[in-house]
Design a protein around this motif. Structure first.
Motif, PDB file in Angstrom:
ATOM      1  N   ALA A   1       0.837  -1.203   0.000  1.00  0.00           N
ATOM      2  CA  ALA A   1       0.000   0.000   0.000  1.00  0.00           C
ATOM      3  C   ALA A   1       0.869   1.249   0.000  1.00  0.00           C
ATOM      4  O   ALA A   1       2.001   1.244   0.498  1.00  0.00           O
ATOM      5  CB  ALA A   1      -0.928   0.013   1.210  1.00  0.00           C
ATOM      6  N   ALA A   2       0.325   2.315  -0.558  1.00  0.00           N
ATOM      7  CA  ALA A   2       1.041   3.593  -0.598  1.00  0.00           C
ATOM      8  C   ALA A   2       0.028   4.716  -0.680  1.00  0.00           C
ATOM      9  O   ALA A   2      -1.143   4.507  -1.026  1.00  0.00           O
ATOM     10  CB  ALA A   2       1.997   3.649  -1.789  1.00  0.00           C
ATOM     11  N   ILE A   3       0.471   5.915  -0.334  1.00  0.00           N
ATOM     12  CA  ILE A   3      -0.323   7.125  -0.545  1.00  0.00           C
ATOM     13  C   ILE A   3       0.502   8.095  -1.371  1.00  0.00           C
ATOM     14  O   ILE A   3       1.740   8.103  -1.293  1.00  0.00           O
ATOM     15  CB  ILE A   3      -0.742   7.775   0.791  1.00  0.00           C
ATOM     16  CG1 ILE A   3       0.477   8.074   1.667  1.00  0.00           C
ATOM     17  CG2 ILE A   3      -1.744   6.914   1.528  1.00  0.00           C
ATOM     18  CD1 ILE A   3       0.152   8.836   2.916  1.00  0.00           C
ATOM     19  N   VAL A   4      -0.170   8.902  -2.163  1.00  0.00           N
ATOM     20  CA  VAL A   4       0.506   9.893  -2.986  1.00  0.00           C
ATOM     21  C   VAL A   4       0.085  11.272  -2.509  1.00  0.00           C
ATOM     22  O   VAL A   4      -1.098  11.547  -2.280  1.00  0.00           O
ATOM     23  CB  VAL A   4       0.184   9.693  -4.486  1.00  0.00           C
ATOM     24  CG1 VAL A   4      -1.317   9.755  -4.756  1.00  0.00           C
ATOM     25  CG2 VAL A   4       0.927  10.716  -5.340  1.00  0.00           C
ATOM     26  N   GLY A   5       1.070  12.154  -2.314  1.00  0.00           N
ATOM     27  CA  GLY A   5       0.799  13.475  -1.771  1.00  0.00           C
ATOM     28  C   GLY A   5      -0.014  14.341  -2.711  1.00  0.00           C
ATOM     29  O   GLY A   5       0.242  14.400  -3.914  1.00  0.00           O
ATOM     30  N   MET A   6      -0.998  15.051  -2.142  1.00  0.00           N
ATOM     31  CA  MET A   6      -1.851  15.971  -2.898  1.00  0.00           C
ATOM     32  C   MET A   6      -1.566  17.422  -2.546  1.00  0.00           C
ATOM     33  O   MET A   6      -2.252  18.324  -3.025  1.00  0.00           O
ATOM     34  CB  MET A   6      -3.323  15.649  -2.625  1.00  0.00           C
ATOM     35  CG  MET A   6      -3.715  14.219  -2.974  1.00  0.00           C
ATOM     36  SD  MET A   6      -5.375  13.765  -2.420  1.00  0.00           S
ATOM     37  CE  MET A   6      -6.383  14.798  -3.470  1.00  0.00           C
ATOM     38  N   GLY A   7      -0.560  17.657  -1.668  1.00  0.00           N
ATOM     39  CA  GLY A   7      -0.248  19.014  -1.260  1.00  0.00           C
ATOM     40  C   GLY A   7      -1.224  19.517  -0.208  1.00  0.00           C
ATOM     41  O   GLY A   7      -2.005  18.757   0.353  1.00  0.00           O
ATOM     42  N   PRO A   8      -1.208  20.836   0.081  1.00  0.00           N
ATOM     43  CA  PRO A   8      -2.122  21.400   1.082  1.00  0.00           C
ATOM     44  C   PRO A   8      -3.573  21.304   0.629  1.00  0.00           C
ATOM     45  O   PRO A   8      -3.872  21.359  -0.567  1.00  0.00           O
ATOM     46  CB  PRO A   8      -1.678  22.871   1.193  1.00  0.00           C
ATOM     47  CG  PRO A   8      -0.297  22.899   0.635  1.00  0.00           C
ATOM     48  CD  PRO A   8      -0.248  21.836  -0.420  1.00  0.00           C
ATOM     49  N   MET A   9      -4.462  21.163   1.577  1.00  0.00           N
ATOM     50  CA  MET A   9      -5.893  21.087   1.294  1.00  0.00           C
ATOM     51  C   MET A   9      -6.350  22.338   0.556  1.00  0.00           C
ATOM     52  O   MET A   9      -6.000  23.458   0.920  1.00  0.00           O
ATOM     53  CB  MET A   9      -6.663  20.943   2.605  1.00  0.00           C
ATOM     54  CG  MET A   9      -8.154  20.804   2.445  1.00  0.00           C
ATOM     55  SD  MET A   9      -8.976  20.518   4.040  1.00  0.00           S
ATOM     56  CE  MET A   9      -8.690  22.085   4.859  1.00  0.00           C
ATOM     57  N   GLY A  10      -7.105  22.149  -0.516  1.00  0.00           N
ATOM     58  CA  GLY A  10      -7.663  23.269  -1.256  1.00  0.00           C
ATOM     59  C   GLY A  10      -6.799  23.783  -2.380  1.00  0.00           C
ATOM     60  O   GLY A  10      -7.163  24.761  -3.036  1.00  0.00           O
ATOM     61  N   THR A  11      -5.631  23.163  -2.640  1.00  0.00           N
ATOM     62  CA  THR A  11      -4.715  23.682  -3.665  1.00  0.00           C
ATOM     63  C   THR A  11      -4.637  22.796  -4.900  1.00  0.00           C
ATOM     64  O   THR A  11      -3.876  23.091  -5.816  1.00  0.00           O
ATOM     65  CB  THR A  11      -3.299  23.835  -3.086  1.00  0.00           C
ATOM     66  OG1 THR A  11      -2.796  22.545  -2.699  1.00  0.00           O
ATOM     67  CG2 THR A  11      -3.296  24.756  -1.889  1.00  0.00           C
ATOM     68  N   LEU A  12      -5.381  21.691  -4.938  1.00  0.00           N
ATOM     69  CA  LEU A  12      -5.276  20.756  -6.057  1.00  0.00           C
ATOM     70  C   LEU A  12      -6.088  21.264  -7.243  1.00  0.00           C
ATOM     71  O   LEU A  12      -7.317  21.277  -7.225  1.00  0.00           O
ATOM     72  CB  LEU A  12      -5.760  19.366  -5.639  1.00  0.00           C
ATOM     73  CG  LEU A  12      -5.503  18.256  -6.661  1.00  0.00           C
ATOM     74  CD1 LEU A  12      -4.013  17.985  -6.801  1.00  0.00           C
ATOM     75  CD2 LEU A  12      -6.235  16.977  -6.275  1.00  0.00           C
TER      76      LEU A  12
END
Length: 718
Positions: free
Chosen positions: A115-126
């Motif tokens: 399993a892994a997670i991929v970073g999405m950056g700060p909330m609200g910036t995608l």
């Protein structure tokens, strides 16, 4: 007389699992792929992410945001006990979650092997452009893993208000295409042949197939499988069920639809023509209304079901266990910066220009407010500082978790109310209708700590430890400590009780409360709960804010607890401010900002500063009163909180800490606390105690810092 036809009957003729009409494959023309490399197949799977077989499972992760939805399901699947790996790593600040950064986690025996997670950056910036970068980075990383042939993920970033399904689908296709066009040797040697995009809701899975197929129309390096793959773990949301019901109804209108031959669809096989079935469904309506309904259903028959979106409102009883609405309200240049994250929606950042002087006045008047201000100002708070498109997110459909900094934490957000447009109606405040909690953003990460060892529940209760010669004696705090001790003991908790200063009037058989004895018990560990009732103070000097609890022999702060290896899980502090600046020996004027802050109320500053100190040493939950609370109501709040938290029926799941706070707030708000509403003199309160006219707002004084969905996992092994 024929048997009436119901919506449930019609649902039997709605499209079934095996009635899916294949979508066309993506064209083979368009952007060329490197010679010798077959296209990457992307297949949409209707199912639950952890239940879908794959070599690697990946979910998206926002910076400092606790797992929810698919990421939470993955977290539970890879964790072997109540302590969830991704959740704990997030709390400890170990996950950076920069855009496209992949973090791997070990897996226990089960369907999820890696399993892994991929970073999405700060909330609200995608944004869509940043989502393309995320998917390109993710696929490039996975192609470098020699053992991965099948990757299972979700449509990262999709949701109303942030990326639409179409935008997220384009980002995935373009990001994957960019990674596949790379000439890196790892890409050429990659064994990856298929990516499974998993969606747990059936209708949304259909939407993904359509959106991905359209997005890949010009791609040759990415091929979208034309059929939806089905797993037994898939589900159907109330919203999707409503859409399928409408689809079945439109099939009875006789209109020509867009998908011939599909059961239950316009122009398809549909139900047998035995009379006017639609008329039977609508028989109970007025004829005029019935004709209008038939007309509108006819128009709806020309709309593809994947274009329909319905909102089904959940009741307040469904809040416990629901994914919380996470709202970020941080101070910024020129105003407050807002972002929001819900189960299906991410809202980009908004900046609300706010005059600091006006906001300070509002905070001062809502801190220990008069009855008039408690009635009239919450609506102003919601209209003045909350972005209009955020106001619709603050409902009783789920718990609300507000991420705040040291400045915005001073705002009494518990007073937030629904904004009504010219109706004059007044609903109960948001914090009365649903759990509302806080999370404090600080410049430091939570220290690495361990949970209290298994064993019986233990609590440390401290009451009225101040010096009576300095005017810090609080008889009401003594009564609260004794009542809390009795209640916890009745609930099966082992209680250590300290009451009164050494030179004050003593309670027979109970040791006095000194800093040394309290510190001895705390550092020894084993306390799950610490309950304090007395005075608190802080030093708002140029060197920063240092807060603590007032004892006759000094101030007990988190500094004395830095060696604490096993911090308590919950700290409850019904502590009123001494209203003194350390070393100054004078009351802090409410009309002047305190040193180093734009705020004038020392009481408003107290709870955030205390919470920050104790959260820093590893306390998971801090619950404190933002202003002075009448003694009987303080006792009622505490006993209601502990009863809800610890008293569960046979087979009933443990309550969350947020729901326990919510139950105690609601009891005070609705007057079910058994208060006598006696005058202050009869309650033995100091002369400056909160007057009776303020008693109806004490429910809002209690601020909870912590995850509202966190269950109080007892150490008794149940």
């Amino acid at each position: 007389m024929s048997t009436p036809v119901t919506i449930a009957d019609l649902l039997e003729d709605a499209p079934t699992d095996h009635a899916w009409s294949p979508l066309p494959s993506a064209p083979t023309s368009g952007t060329a792929r490197p010679a010798g490399r077959p296209p990457l197949t992307v297949t949409v799977v209707w199912g639950d992410l952890p239940e879908v077989p794959a070599d690697l499972h990946v979910a998206g992760h926002y910076q400092a945001v606790l797992p929810a939805a698919a990421e939470l399901a993955l977290d539970i699947a890879i964790s072997g006990g109540p302590r969830r790996l991704i959740t704990e790593h997030t709390k400890l600040g170990w996950i950076d979650a920069q855009l496209g950064e992949v973090t791997y986690f070990p897996c226990r025996a089960g369907r999820v092997r890696s399993a892994a997670i991929v970073g999405m950056g700060p909330m609200g910036t995608l944004t869509e452009r940043r989502a393309v970068q995320l998917h390109r980075s993710l696929l490039g990383e996975v192609m470098g893993l020699g053992h991965v042939q099948t990757l299972a993920t979700v449509l990262i970033g999709s949701g109303t208000g942030n990326l639409t399904v179409a935008q997220a689908a384009r980002a995935l296709v373009h990001g994957f295409g960019g990674a596949l066009r790379s000439q890196a040797p790892s890409a050429v040697a990659s064994r990856l042949t298929e990516v499974l995009v998993v969606e747990i809701d059936r209708l949304r899975a259909e939407q993904l197939v359509r959106a991905l197929t359209e997005a890949a129309a010009e791609q040759t390096s990415v091929r979208i499988a034309p059929r939806l793959r089905e797993e037994r773990s898939g589900s159907l949301s109330p919203q999707s069920a409503a859409v399928y019901a409408l689809t079945a109804l439109t099939g009875l209108t006789g209109r020509t639809g867009t998908t011939p031959g599909e059961p239950g669809r316009p122009g398809g096989g549909g139900p047998p023509a035995t009379g006017d079935l639609l008329g039977e469904v609508l028989a109970g309506l007025d004829p005029t209304i019935r004709d209008r309904v038939r007309e509108q259903l006819g128009r709806l028959a020309d709309v593809d079901r994947t274009d329909l979106t319905l909102r089904v409102r959940r009741t307040v009883d469904a809040t416990e266990g629901a994914v919380p609405v996470r709202v970020s309200a941080l101070s910024g240049v020129g105003g407050l910066r807002w972002a929001a994250l819900t189960e299906r929606a991410t809202v980009p950042e908004r900046l609300v220009p706010v005059d600091r002087d006006l906001l300070r006045q509002l905070v001062d008047r809502l801190t220990e407010p008069s009855a008039e201000d408690a009635r009239d100002l919450p609506d102003l708070l919601s209209r003045f500082v909350v972005p209009p498109d955020f106001q619709q997110l603050l409902t009783d459909e789920a718990a609300v978790l507000m991420e705040l900094d040291q400045e915005t934490a001073l705002v009494p957000w518990e007073f937030l109310a629904d904004v009504k447009q010219h109706s004059g109606e007044r609903d109960d405040p948001l914090a009365v209708r649903t759990p509302l909690s806080r999370q404090l953003r600080t410049p430091y990460s939570r220290v690495i700590t361990e949970e209290v060892d298994a064993g019986p529940l233990k609590a440390l209760v401290i009451g009225d430890p101040g010096d009576p010669e300095k005017g810090f004696q609080l008889p009401g705090a003594r009564n609260e400590a004794l009542a809390v001790s009795t209640q916890l003991s009745r609930l099966g908790v082992e209680v250590t009780l300290f009451v009164g200063a050494a030179d004050s009037s003593r309670v027979a058989g109970i040791l006095p409360a000194t800093r040394l004895d309290v510190l001895r018990v705390l550092l020894a560990g084993g306390q799950h709960i610490v309950h304090y009732c007395g005075h608190s103070s802080f030093d708002a000097s140029a060197s920063g804010v240092r807060s603590g609890w007032v004892f006759a022999d000094g101030l007990l702060t988190a500094q004395e607890l830095v060696q604490l290896e096993h911090p308590p899980r919950i700290v409850v502090a019904n502590a009123c401010s001494t209203s003194r600046l350390a070393g100054a020996g004078r009351a802090a004027p409410s009309t002047e900002p305190l040193p180093g802050t734009p705020w004038g109320s020392p009481q408003a500053l107290l709870v955030p500063s205390l919470a920050g100190e104790f959260l820093r040493v590893g306390v998971a939950h801090y619950l404190g009163a933002g202003w002075r609370v009448p003694d009987d109501q303080a006792t009622s709040f505490a006993t209601t909180f502990y009863t809800h938290l610890l008293e569960t029926g046979p087979g009933e799941p443990e309550h969350t800490i947020g729901s326990a706070v919510h139950a105690a707030r609601r009891a005070l708000y609705r007057g079910h606390d058994g208060s006598s509403y006696a005058p202050a003199s009869a309650r033995h309160e100091p002369p400056d105690a909160a007057p009776d006219r303020q008693r109806n707002s004490t429910w809002a004084a209690y601020q909870h810092y912590g995850d509202p969905t966190d269950p109080f996992v007892s150490a008794r092994g149940d």
